[in-house]
Design a protein around this motif. Sequence first.
Motif, mmCIF file in Angstrom:
data_model
loop_
_atom_site.group_PDB
_atom_site.id
_atom_site.type_symbol
_atom_site.label_atom_id
_atom_site.label_comp_id
_atom_site.label_asym_id
_atom_site.label_seq_id
_atom_site.Cartn_x
_atom_site.Cartn_y
_atom_site.Cartn_z
ATOM 1 N N HIS A 69 0.817 -1.220 0.000
ATOM 2 C CA HIS A 69 0.000 0.000 0.000
ATOM 3 C C HIS A 69 0.850 1.269 0.000
ATOM 4 O O HIS A 69 0.343 2.354 -0.291
ATOM 5 N N LEU A 70 2.141 1.151 0.310
ATOM 6 C CA LEU A 70 2.999 2.333 0.367
ATOM 7 C C LEU A 70 3.604 2.705 -0.980
ATOM 8 O O LEU A 70 4.171 3.781 -1.122
ATOM 9 N N TYR A 71 3.488 1.838 -1.980
ATOM 10 C CA TYR A 71 3.987 2.189 -3.311
ATOM 11 C C TYR A 71 3.294 3.448 -3.835
ATOM 12 O O TYR A 71 3.895 4.253 -4.547
ATOM 13 N N ALA A 72 2.037 3.612 -3.494
ATOM 14 C CA ALA A 72 1.279 4.763 -3.985
ATOM 15 C C ALA A 72 1.557 6.038 -3.192
ATOM 16 O O ALA A 72 1.180 7.125 -3.613
ATOM 17 N N ALA A 73 2.236 5.903 -2.030
ATOM 18 C CA ALA A 73 2.333 7.031 -1.104
ATOM 19 C C ALA A 73 3.686 7.728 -1.085
ATOM 20 O O ALA A 73 3.758 8.918 -0.747
ATOM 21 N N TYR A 74 4.766 7.030 -1.421
ATOM 22 C CA TYR A 74 6.091 7.551 -1.091
ATOM 23 C C TYR A 74 6.434 8.850 -1.806
ATOM 24 O O TYR A 74 7.251 9.643 -1.311
ATOM 25 N N GLU A 75 5.841 9.122 -2.961
ATOM 26 C CA GLU A 75 6.161 10.347 -3.699
ATOM 27 C C GLU A 75 5.492 11.583 -3.108
ATOM 28 O O GLU A 75 5.870 12.701 -3.452
ATOM 29 N N PHE A 76 4.535 11.400 -2.220
ATOM 30 C CA PHE A 76 3.711 12.522 -1.768
ATOM 31 C C PHE A 76 4.005 12.970 -0.339
ATOM 32 O O PHE A 76 3.388 13.901 0.160
ATOM 33 N N PHE A 77 4.982 12.313 0.309
ATOM 34 C CA PHE A 77 5.332 12.671 1.681
ATOM 35 C C PHE A 77 6.848 12.648 1.851
ATOM 36 O O PHE A 77 7.536 11.785 1.299
ATOM 37 N N LYS A 78 7.367 13.590 2.630
ATOM 38 C CA LYS A 78 8.808 13.650 2.870
ATOM 39 C C LYS A 78 9.260 12.526 3.789
ATOM 40 O O LYS A 78 10.374 12.026 3.667
ATOM 41 N N HIS A 79 8.414 12.160 4.727
ATOM 42 C CA HIS A 79 8.775 11.140 5.710
ATOM 43 C C HIS A 79 7.635 10.135 5.863
ATOM 44 O O HIS A 79 6.473 10.526 5.986
ATOM 45 N N ILE A 80 7.983 8.863 5.826
ATOM 46 C CA ILE A 80 7.029 7.796 6.107
ATOM 47 C C ILE A 80 7.444 7.130 7.411
ATOM 48 O O ILE A 80 8.566 6.624 7.523
ATOM 49 N N ILE A 81 6.564 7.149 8.385
ATOM 50 C CA ILE A 81 6.817 6.522 9.686
ATOM 51 C C ILE A 81 5.900 5.312 9.797
ATOM 52 O O ILE A 81 4.678 5.439 9.671
ATOM 53 N N ILE A 82 6.490 4.143 10.005
ATOM 54 C CA ILE A 82 5.733 2.899 10.049
ATOM 55 C C ILE A 82 5.665 2.415 11.495
ATOM 56 O O ILE A 82 6.703 2.211 12.135
ATOM 57 N N LEU A 83 4.465 2.253 12.011
ATOM 58 C CA LEU A 83 4.258 1.773 13.373
ATOM 59 C C LEU A 83 3.898 0.292 13.339
ATOM 60 O O LEU A 83 3.068 -0.136 12.540
ATOM 61 N N LYS A 84 4.510 -0.474 14.224
ATOM 62 C CA LYS A 84 4.220 -1.899 14.332
ATOM 63 C C LYS A 84 4.059 -2.280 15.805
ATOM 64 O O LYS A 84 4.728 -1.733 16.674
ATOM 65 N N MET A 85 3.192 -3.272 16.035
ATOM 66 C CA MET A 85 2.922 -3.719 17.386
ATOM 67 C C MET A 85 3.815 -4.866 17.820
ATOM 68 O O MET A 85 3.974 -5.114 19.008
ATOM 69 N N ARG A 86 4.407 -5.580 16.843
ATOM 70 C CA ARG A 86 5.115 -6.806 17.173
ATOM 71 C C ARG A 86 6.526 -6.815 16.579
ATOM 72 O O ARG A 86 6.744 -6.398 15.430
ATOM 73 N N ASP A 87 7.468 -7.327 17.376
ATOM 74 C CA ASP A 87 8.879 -7.330 16.963
ATOM 75 C C ASP A 87 9.100 -8.156 15.694
ATOM 76 O O ASP A 87 9.921 -7.791 14.847
ATOM 77 N N ARG A 88 8.378 -9.261 15.567
ATOM 78 C CA ARG A 88 8.578 -10.123 14.411
ATOM 79 C C ARG A 88 8.223 -9.406 13.116
ATOM 80 O O ARG A 88 8.875 -9.586 12.083
ATOM 81 N N CYS A 89 7.184 -8.590 13.155
ATOM 82 C CA CYS A 89 6.804 -7.816 11.971
ATOM 83 C C CYS A 89 7.858 -6.774 11.633
ATOM 84 O O CYS A 89 8.151 -6.530 10.454
ATOM 85 N N ILE A 90 8.441 -6.162 12.660
ATOM 86 C CA ILE A 90 9.497 -5.180 12.432
ATOM 87 C C ILE A 90 10.697 -5.844 11.770
ATOM 88 O O ILE A 90 11.282 -5.314 10.812
ATOM 89 N N MET A 91 11.074 -7.019 12.241
ATOM 90 C CA MET A 91 12.213 -7.741 11.667
ATOM 91 C C MET A 91 11.956 -8.106 10.209
ATOM 92 O O MET A 91 12.836 -7.951 9.351
ATOM 93 N N GLU A 92 10.750 -8.590 9.913
ATOM 94 C CA GLU A 92 10.412 -8.977 8.543
ATOM 95 C C GLU A 92 10.420 -7.765 7.618
ATOM 96 O O GLU A 92 10.914 -7.820 6.485
ATOM 97 N N LEU A 93 9.899 -6.657 8.091
ATOM 98 C CA LEU A 93 9.856 -5.440 7.280
ATOM 99 C C LEU A 93 11.259 -4.899 7.024
ATOM 100 O O LEU A 93 11.603 -4.523 5.892
ATOM 101 N N LYS A 94 12.090 -4.879 8.060
ATOM 102 C CA LYS A 94 13.451 -4.368 7.893
ATOM 103 C C LYS A 94 14.272 -5.267 6.977
ATOM 104 O O LYS A 94 15.173 -4.790 6.280
ATOM 105 N N ARG A 95 13.967 -6.559 6.942
ATOM 106 C CA ARG A 95 14.662 -7.465 6.031
ATOM 107 C C ARG A 95 14.422 -7.028 4.588
ATOM 108 O O ARG A 95 15.327 -7.048 3.758
ATOM 109 N N TRP A 96 13.177 -6.614 4.281
ATOM 110 C CA TRP A 96 12.876 -6.150 2.928
ATOM 111 C C TRP A 96 13.523 -4.790 2.652
ATOM 112 O O TRP A 96 14.120 -4.580 1.581
ATOM 113 N N VAL A 97 13.412 -3.871 3.606
ATOM 114 C CA VAL A 97 13.982 -2.528 3.425
ATOM 115 C C VAL A 97 15.480 -2.613 3.152
ATOM 116 O O VAL A 97 16.022 -1.884 2.306
ATOM 117 N N ASP A 98 16.167 -3.525 3.832
ATOM 118 C CA ASP A 98 17.619 -3.658 3.695
ATOM 119 C C ASP A 98 18.036 -4.621 2.581
ATOM 120 O O ASP A 98 19.222 -4.921 2.439
#
Length: 260
Positions: A69-98
């Motif tokens: 869902h963020l593919y449509a958003a990144y061009e329209f905001f200077k900063h994207i802040i992603i909130l997560k409730m669980r550590d496992r989701c943060i790890m999975e997301l950072k694996r993709w980002v990196d």
Amino acid sequence: MDSSPYKLYSEHGFDSRQWLELYFSDESEKNLAADFLEFPIKNLTKTFTEGQIKGDVLIDFSVGCMIHHLYAAYEFFKHIIILKMRDRCIMELKRWVDSRTGAFDWQHAAKLHVDIEGKSENFQETEEKLRSAPHHVVKCDLEKENIMDPIVLPPADCVLTVGLLGMISKDQNDYITNLRKISRLLKPGGYIIVIGMLDTTYYTVGKDKLHVLSFDEDFIKTALVGEGFVIDCVEIKERTAVSDLTDYKQVIFIAAHKEK
């Protein structure tokens, strides 16, 4: 007291990678992809390209570790802040980002966004732009009145939440309370975009069935208006998927702005 026979995402979590494979991979059932990938990307692309919703800060507070869902958003905001409730989701997301080995492959979603928007660039360029967009991944706690306490976030121009509210709320009062907490992240006049499933009671990940609060279009519209929002856009998609993974009947996209 929660009378649901199913597990609750906020308390029990789920296997975040298995969830992605079941509902969002290129090998998922095609009808699931139409509802969970194409519908959100199409409506978000249309909404952001219209130009009213943009600014310095987008806060994304969505279930699991999806990023399509963020593919449509990144061009329209200077900063994207992603909130997560669980550590496992943060790890999975950072694996993709990196771009780490074994990260979930989102190229099919990037290609879908490029096709919908009619961009001249290829989907690999779109994917790399999202990876390099200025953003932070931060853990939050919905049990707190201020879900980011003790962190203070800049007020957001837009809060985007996909799937989460129905999955973490035990009843309608709980839903409204969670909506109120999320809306506090907005600056006056800011926008909220909610994407979710209607008339749902469960979704399945592996051997686990997890709770979803069942509500209809009228409920979510009334909840938003009750929290001081003016509704700008509502889109409904009837279910096309033939699957027993979840029992939703419709998918809703709703955009609203906070009265100043």
